[in-house]
Design an enzyme around this catalytic site. Structure first.
Site, short mmCIF file in Angstrom:
data_model
loop_
_atom_site.label_atom_id
_atom_site.label_comp_id
_atom_site.label_asym_id
_atom_site.label_seq_id
_atom_site.Cartn_x
_atom_site.Cartn_y
_atom_site.Cartn_z
N CYS A 158 0.77 -1.18 0.12
CA CYS A 158 0.26 -0.20 0.08
C CYS A 158 0.83 1.53 -0.09
CB CYS A 158 -1.00 0.15 1.14
SG CYS A 158 -0.17 -0.56 2.61
N HIS A 205 -3.15 6.10 4.55
CA HIS A 205 -1.73 6.36 5.20
C HIS A 205 -1.50 7.71 4.72
CE1 HIS A 205 -1.58 2.16 5.99
NE2 HIS A 205 -1.07 1.75 4.93
#
Length: 353
Positions: A145, A259
């Site tokens: 990711c 994130h």
């Protein structure tokens, strides 16, 4: 499996008979649920939909375009008639079942780490290296990711001015550790606000109002954990820069699903913040959030639920007197561009090819 032979609903009337049958492996997990949503929101053409998970999840139903779809137990015989298999059930499941899917004739897009560094398996972020798909042999790897989100922002700069060195600090959400970690963050936060103790079970440290080094296995010799080494290796591979020096620190923060990362990028030549903004503003998959007057820059709260990666806080790195380095801040939804959305975009490209 939901198929076109079943009684038609309005949501399925426009699906063509030649459209692919898609299977989601790990359908009840955090990424699996997002894969289902992405297929729906992007109008992915479907000739049928098969939801697969562990035996304990078999029999559950998930909604797709207003219709319940029953989850089936995953076996090696699950892939008959499947054209595209979207795997998101961990590397062990991928290593065990991906070959069976390919043997049955399916194209596999795998969200685990199982195949990412295999030379014959393309590791793809569509905005960055879509051409790598031409070399697939039935399996395409979906990146880590952090690597996926970071390279969307780095690639436009790297194309114009080769990157000489990258330093990154990441602030990673609970979703990267799965649905159970997200729930633990919710429960731990509620307990903290009630003044109650809470014993973490999913993650190794208290999560509410705390942050800690990423919980991937640590290499005692190098001092880097497995997440950090994955990001380094995959970022190099996606950017086509196998020798790129990268320094990184990955941190878990008490955020649910987006994130963020601080990136310091050194180039082969001087790059001005103004040029960087122009390059990033024009790049696909990015949204520029860079308002100095309002002190408004990328935030996980605004990246959550968004397909685009947010990029901003673009400035000279005053620690580099040569003027070749820029600092920027990036935020992206870990479950979308960091996982499910990227996988569905890969599947869309595979259909076109």
């Amino acid at each position: 499996m939901l198929s076109l032979e079943e009684p038609a609903e309005a949501a399925f009337r426009q699906v063509e008979a030649a459209a692919p049958v898609v299977a989601i492996i790990g359908a009840t997990g955090a990424v699996g649920v997002e894969l289902l949503r992405c297929l729906e929101s992007r109008g992915f053409p479907l000739g049928g939909l098969k939801l697969l998970a562990s035996p304990r999840s078999a029999g559950r139903t998930l909604d797709f375009k207003g219709r319940p779809v029953t989850v089936e137990a995953l076996t090696e015989d699950s892939f008959a008639g499947v054209d595209i298999a979207l795997f998101s059930a961990g590397s062990g499941i991928s290593k065990r079942f991906a070959a069976a899917a390919v043997k049955a004739g399916a194209l596999v897009v795998d969200n685990s780490s199982a195949f990412r560094m295999e030379p014959e398996v393309p590791l793809v972020v569509p905005e960055v290296n879509a051409a790598a798909l031409a070399g697939h042999h039935g399996i395409v790897a979906n990146p880590n990711c952090v690597a996926a989100i970071a390279t969307v922002a780095l690639a436009p700069l790297h194309r114009a001015h080769p990157i000489r060195r990258l330093t990154a600090a990441t602030y990673q959400a609970a979703s990267g550790a799965g649905a159970a970690a997200m729930e633990e963050l919710r429960e731990a936060t509620a307990a903290y606000l009630r003044g109650e103790s809470f014993e973490p079970k999913v993650l190794p440290h208290p999560y509410a109002f705390n942050l800690f080094s990423h919980n991937a296995e640590m290499d005692p010799e190098s001092g880097y954990n497995g997440e950090e080494t994955k990001v380094v290796a995959e970022t190099r591979r996606i950017l086509g820069a196998p020798e790129l020096p990268i320094g990184i620190t990955c941190i878990r923060v008490p955020v649910l699903r987006a994130h963020a990362m601080a990136l310091t990028v050194e180039f082969d030549e001087v790059v001005t913040p103004e040029e960087a903004r122009e390059l990033l503003a024009a790049a696909p998959g990015l949204r520029l959030v860079d308002d100095r007057a309002a002190n408004h820059f990328p935030m996980p709260s605004e990246a959550t639920g968004q397909d685009d990666v947010l990029v901003g806080r673009i400035r000279r790195d005053i620690g580099d007197p040569s003027g070749r380095s820029l600092a920027l801040f990036v935020a992206g939804d870990q479950l979308l561009k960091g996982a499910a959305l990227n996988a569905v975009q890969i599947a869309e490209l595979l259909l076109k090819r």
